[in-house]
Write a protein that holds these residues in place. Structure first.
Motif, PDB file in Angstrom:
ATOM      1  N   GLY A 123     -13.205  -5.679  -0.053  1.00 43.43           N
ATOM      2  CA  GLY A 123     -12.429  -4.671   0.671  1.00 43.43           C
ATOM      3  C   GLY A 123     -11.067  -5.185   1.089  1.00 43.43           C
ATOM      4  O   GLY A 123     -10.344  -5.799   0.307  1.00 43.43           O
ATOM      5  N   GLU A 124     -10.718  -4.970   2.350  1.00 44.92           N
ATOM      6  CA  GLU A 124      -9.417  -5.385   2.855  1.00 44.92           C
ATOM      7  C   GLU A 124      -9.293  -6.897   2.983  1.00 44.92           C
ATOM      8  O   GLU A 124      -8.195  -7.423   3.171  1.00 44.92           O
ATOM      9  CB  GLU A 124      -9.144  -4.720   4.204  1.00 44.92           C
ATOM     10  CG  GLU A 124      -8.986  -3.213   4.126  1.00 44.92           C
ATOM     11  CD  GLU A 124      -8.749  -2.565   5.472  1.00 44.92           C
ATOM     12  OE1 GLU A 124      -8.405  -3.295   6.433  1.00 44.92           O
ATOM     13  OE2 GLU A 124      -8.919  -1.337   5.584  1.00 44.92           O
TER      14      GLU A 124
ATOM     15  N   ARG B 245       2.566  -3.014  -0.894  1.00 45.92           N
ATOM     16  CA  ARG B 245       1.645  -2.108  -0.216  1.00 45.92           C
ATOM     17  C   ARG B 245       0.933  -2.831   0.922  1.00 45.92           C
ATOM     18  O   ARG B 245       0.668  -4.033   0.852  1.00 45.92           O
ATOM     19  CB  ARG B 245       0.605  -1.577  -1.213  1.00 45.92           C
ATOM     20  CG  ARG B 245       1.192  -0.830  -2.401  1.00 45.92           C
ATOM     21  CD  ARG B 245       1.842   0.466  -1.997  1.00 45.92           C
ATOM     22  NE  ARG B 245       0.888   1.366  -1.343  1.00 45.92           N
ATOM     23  CZ  ARG B 245       0.003   2.118  -1.973  1.00 45.92           C
ATOM     24  NH1 ARG B 245      -0.065   2.083  -3.302  1.00 45.92           N
ATOM     25  NH2 ARG B 245      -0.822   2.896  -1.294  1.00 45.92           N
ATOM     26  N   ILE B 246       0.589  -2.097   1.968  1.00 44.60           N
ATOM     27  CA  ILE B 246      -0.069  -2.713   3.110  1.00 44.60           C
ATOM     28  C   ILE B 246      -1.543  -2.977   2.788  1.00 44.60           C
ATOM     29  O   ILE B 246      -2.153  -2.295   1.964  1.00 44.60           O
ATOM     30  CB  ILE B 246       0.052  -1.835   4.377  1.00 44.60           C
ATOM     31  CG1 ILE B 246      -0.560  -0.451   4.140  1.00 44.60           C
ATOM     32  CG2 ILE B 246       1.501  -1.728   4.808  1.00 44.60           C
ATOM     33  CD1 ILE B 246      -0.547   0.431   5.381  1.00 44.60           C
ATOM     34  N   ARG B 247      -2.097  -3.973   3.456  1.00 46.86           N
ATOM     35  CA  ARG B 247      -3.455  -4.414   3.164  1.00 46.86           C
ATOM     36  C   ARG B 247      -4.489  -3.315   3.409  1.00 46.86           C
ATOM     37  O   ARG B 247      -5.494  -3.218   2.700  1.00 46.86           O
ATOM     38  CB  ARG B 247      -3.789  -5.645   4.005  1.00 46.86           C
ATOM     39  CG  ARG B 247      -5.098  -6.313   3.622  1.00 46.86           C
ATOM     40  CD  ARG B 247      -5.312  -7.579   4.435  1.00 46.86           C
ATOM     41  NE  ARG B 247      -4.386  -8.626   4.055  1.00 46.86           N
ATOM     42  CZ  ARG B 247      -4.584  -9.470   3.052  1.00 46.86           C
ATOM     43  NH1 ARG B 247      -5.661  -9.361   2.299  1.00 46.86           N
ATOM     44  NH2 ARG B 247      -3.708 -10.409   2.785  1.00 46.86           N
ATOM     45  N   SER B 248      -4.268  -2.470   4.406  1.00 43.52           N
ATOM     46  CA  SER B 248      -5.253  -1.442   4.741  1.00 43.52           C
ATOM     47  C   SER B 248      -5.408  -0.388   3.643  1.00 43.52           C
ATOM     48  O   SER B 248      -6.351   0.398   3.664  1.00 43.52           O
ATOM     49  CB  SER B 248      -4.878  -0.753   6.055  1.00 43.52           C
ATOM     50  OG  SER B 248      -3.617  -0.110   5.944  1.00 43.52           O
ATOM     51  N   LYS B 249      -4.482  -0.381   2.680  1.00 44.22           N
ATOM     52  CA  LYS B 249      -4.564   0.577   1.566  1.00 44.22           C
ATOM     53  C   LYS B 249      -5.322  -0.009   0.373  1.00 44.22           C
ATOM     54  O   LYS B 249      -5.489   0.668  -0.637  1.00 44.22           O
ATOM     55  CB  LYS B 249      -3.157   0.974   1.115  1.00 44.22           C
ATOM     56  CG  LYS B 249      -2.301   1.652   2.190  1.00 44.22           C
ATOM     57  CD  LYS B 249      -2.771   3.069   2.460  1.00 44.22           C
ATOM     58  CE  LYS B 249      -1.824   3.780   3.412  1.00 44.22           C
ATOM     59  NZ  LYS B 249      -2.272   5.165   3.702  1.00 44.22           N
TER      60      LYS B 249
ATOM     61  N   GLN C  46     -12.403   5.438  -2.586  1.00 48.75           N
ATOM     62  CA  GLN C  46     -12.744   6.634  -1.822  1.00 48.75           C
ATOM     63  C   GLN C  46     -13.651   7.554  -2.643  1.00 48.75           C
ATOM     64  O   GLN C  46     -13.378   7.845  -3.799  1.00 48.75           O
ATOM     65  CB  GLN C  46     -11.476   7.378  -1.408  1.00 48.75           C
ATOM     66  CG  GLN C  46     -10.687   6.672  -0.317  1.00 48.75           C
ATOM     67  CD  GLN C  46      -9.465   7.451   0.126  1.00 48.75           C
ATOM     68  OE1 GLN C  46      -9.153   8.505  -0.418  1.00 48.75           O
ATOM     69  NE2 GLN C  46      -8.765   6.939   1.128  1.00 48.75           N
ATOM     70  N   GLY C  47     -14.743   7.986  -2.018  1.00 48.71           N
ATOM     71  CA  GLY C  47     -15.695   8.863  -2.698  1.00 48.71           C
ATOM     72  C   GLY C  47     -16.757   8.116  -3.471  1.00 48.71           C
ATOM     73  O   GLY C  47     -17.670   8.741  -4.026  1.00 48.71           O
ATOM     74  N   LEU C  48     -16.652   6.799  -3.533  1.00 49.08           N
ATOM     75  CA  LEU C  48     -17.643   5.985  -4.230  1.00 49.08           C
ATOM     76  C   LEU C  48     -18.525   5.255  -3.231  1.00 49.08           C
ATOM     77  O   LEU C  48     -18.092   4.952  -2.109  1.00 49.08           O
ATOM     78  CB  LEU C  48     -16.950   4.958  -5.140  1.00 49.08           C
ATOM     79  CG  LEU C  48     -16.041   5.494  -6.240  1.00 49.08           C
ATOM     80  CD1 LEU C  48     -15.385   4.333  -6.978  1.00 49.08           C
ATOM     81  CD2 LEU C  48     -16.807   6.382  -7.214  1.00 49.08           C
TER      82      LEU C  48
ATOM     83  N   VAL D 230      -4.155   2.615 -12.731  1.00 50.25           N
ATOM     84  CA  VAL D 230      -5.143   1.571 -12.995  1.00 50.25           C
ATOM     85  C   VAL D 230      -6.345   1.674 -12.053  1.00 50.25           C
ATOM     86  O   VAL D 230      -7.406   1.121 -12.328  1.00 50.25           O
ATOM     87  CB  VAL D 230      -4.484   0.176 -12.918  1.00 50.25           C
ATOM     88  CG1 VAL D 230      -5.439  -0.913 -13.416  1.00 50.25           C
ATOM     89  CG2 VAL D 230      -3.212   0.133 -13.760  1.00 50.25           C
ATOM     90  N   GLN D 231      -6.201   2.398 -10.958  1.00 50.79           N
ATOM     91  CA  GLN D 231      -7.345   2.613 -10.070  1.00 50.79           C
ATOM     92  C   GLN D 231      -8.523   3.236 -10.811  1.00 50.79           C
ATOM     93  O   GLN D 231      -9.686   2.967 -10.489  1.00 50.79           O
ATOM     94  CB  GLN D 231      -6.940   3.517  -8.901  1.00 50.79           C
ATOM     95  CG  GLN D 231      -6.129   2.811  -7.828  1.00 50.79           C
ATOM     96  CD  GLN D 231      -5.650   3.762  -6.744  1.00 50.79           C
ATOM     97  OE1 GLN D 231      -5.672   4.985  -6.917  1.00 50.79           O
ATOM     98  NE2 GLN D 231      -5.215   3.217  -5.619  1.00 50.79           N
ATOM     99  N   ASN D 232      -8.223   4.046 -11.824  1.00 55.21           N
ATOM    100  CA  ASN D 232      -9.309   4.675 -12.580  1.00 55.21           C
ATOM    101  C   ASN D 232     -10.114   3.661 -13.373  1.00 55.21           C
ATOM    102  O   ASN D 232     -11.286   3.897 -13.685  1.00 55.21           O
ATOM    103  CB  ASN D 232      -8.765   5.742 -13.532  1.00 55.21           C
ATOM    104  CG  ASN D 232      -9.873   6.596 -14.120  1.00 55.21           C
ATOM    105  OD1 ASN D 232     -10.615   7.252 -13.395  1.00 55.21           O
ATOM    106  ND2 ASN D 232     -10.019   6.581 -15.448  1.00 55.21           N
ATOM    107  N   VAL D 233      -9.503   2.531 -13.714  1.00 55.02           N
ATOM    108  CA  VAL D 233     -10.240   1.464 -14.388  1.00 55.02           C
ATOM    109  C   VAL D 233     -11.295   0.904 -13.438  1.00 55.02           C
ATOM    110  O   VAL D 233     -12.454   0.699 -13.822  1.00 55.02           O
ATOM    111  CB  VAL D 233      -9.290   0.344 -14.852  1.00 55.02           C
ATOM    112  CG1 VAL D 233     -10.079  -0.812 -15.468  1.00 55.02           C
ATOM    113  CG2 VAL D 233      -8.267   0.886 -15.843  1.00 55.02           C
ATOM    114  N   ALA D 234     -10.896   0.676 -12.188  1.00 55.17           N
ATOM    115  CA  ALA D 234     -11.847   0.170 -11.195  1.00 55.17           C
ATOM    116  C   ALA D 234     -12.979   1.163 -10.976  1.00 55.17           C
ATOM    117  O   ALA D 234     -14.156   0.783 -10.905  1.00 55.17           O
ATOM    118  CB  ALA D 234     -11.119  -0.113  -9.880  1.00 55.17           C
TER     119      ALA D 234
END
Length: 331
Positions: free
Chosen positions: A133-134, A74-78, A84-86, A111-115
């Motif tokens: 972040g990035e 995946r690219i770093r900018s992602k 998002q929304g936090l 796993v994003q939901n864990v974060a």
């Protein structure tokens, strides 16, 4: 295992002989001489990497770490999409604790939901935390496990520059592999790494986090190898689970230092080895004892266990949740 000639080159043998090891350290725990045989195997993998005798999936993961800072292609900018929304700030904006998210929680949609759940817990406790972040990079744990030690050294250099730049003194991560690597392989004393179960347990003990909802579930906890066997952290995750109202904590017969490996470590997330899956055995055992929830504390355990729930036909019978998700549900 592949043999090494006098010239240092590897003879050709099936790849499963070299890549079956998950670097779980069971061999080290049981060794009467206090040796870690898996470290020797990693050295042999290093030769395989140098010789180019590795699976395409391993090569692609390593190339992605070098180019994008993560093994998932995946690219770093992602890397910040999970937030998002936090209202999550950059560490440079006056934060005291760095939340090092890690590659899998940052990119994997499950796993994003864990974060996100961990952020909810931090906010409920009034924790002053931030992220990179990035600018966040791969910790290098699986890079080391796959034998690419040159790339691992480069990651240490780059990450330490970032940590020094922002004056990081405390770091928390939800991945035992990242925690272990920062604690035991970076050879640093400038910051204190913690696993999220350690921090959550301390917040609960200090009265800063209290569950308000009753879950009324039977929960069985799977000890991750890199948290348990590698670092002897067994009590804190259980304290978090037991603090949740209405939860009954069950135990596997093989728990703590005898816990079964999920088979996700040592680069095994990027190479498929034929044969029985330990995660499937784990799920079946959890269902047999009547658990409603299989609690994990590692991104790799999360993914392997969820896959095992499907392959064993136990969908709807048991749910896999990270401890942070479990606690967030009860807040």
């Amino acid at each position: 295992m592949r043999e090494v000639s006098a010239l240092g080159r590897l003879t050709v043998h099936p790849p499963n002989e070299l890549w079956s090891c998950t670097t779980c350290s069971t061999c080290g725990v049981r060794c009467p001489k206090d040796l870690n045989p898996y470290e020797f195997l990693i050295d042999i993998r290093s030769i395989a990497v140098e010789e180019g005798q590795i699976a395409p999936t391993i090569r692609e993961a390593l190339e992605s770490v070098f180019k994008n800072g993560n093994p998932w292609g995946r690219i770093r900018s992602k890397r910040t999409e999970w937030s998002q929304g936090l209202n999550v700030k950059h560490f440079s904006q006056g934060a005291e604790i760095l939340y090092y998210v890690g590659c899998t929680p940052a990119y994997d949609t499950r796993v994003q939901n864990v974060a996100r759940s961990l952020v909810k817990c931090f906010e409920a406790a009034g924790l002053n935390f931030g992220v990179l972040g990035e600018e966040e990079n791969c910790c290098g744990s699986e890079v080391y496990g796959m034998g690419e030690k040159g790339l691992f050294d480069l990651l240490i250099e780059e990450n330490m520059k970032a940590f020094t730049k922002y004056g990081v003194k405390q770091l928390v991560t939800s991945c035992p592999h990242g925690f272990h690597t920062f604690k035991n392989r970076y050879n640093q004393t400038s910051f204190e790494p913690q696993h999220h179960t350690q921090l959550l347990a301390s917040l609960i003990e200090a009265g800063k986090l209290t569950s308000t909802k009753e879950l009324n579930k039977k929960v069985i906890y799977h000890d991750p190898c890199y948290l348990g066997k590698q670092n002897n952290i067994y009590d804190e995750p259980r304290k978090v689970i037991e603090s949740i109202k209405g939860v009954v904590l069950l135990e596997f017969d093989r728990s703590r230092s005898r816990s079964l490996c999920c088979e996700g470590g040592g680069g095994r997330m990027w190479v498929d080895i034929p044969g029985p899956r330990l995660a499937e055995i784990r799920v079946k055992e959890a269902v047999e004892v009547g658990a409603d929830i299989l609690a994990v504390a590692c991104p790799f355990c999360m993914l392997t266990m969820e896959d095992a729930v499907k392959t064993t036909g136990n969908e709807g019978k048991i749910q896999v949740l990270d401890i942070a998700e479990l606690l967030a549900l009860a807040l």
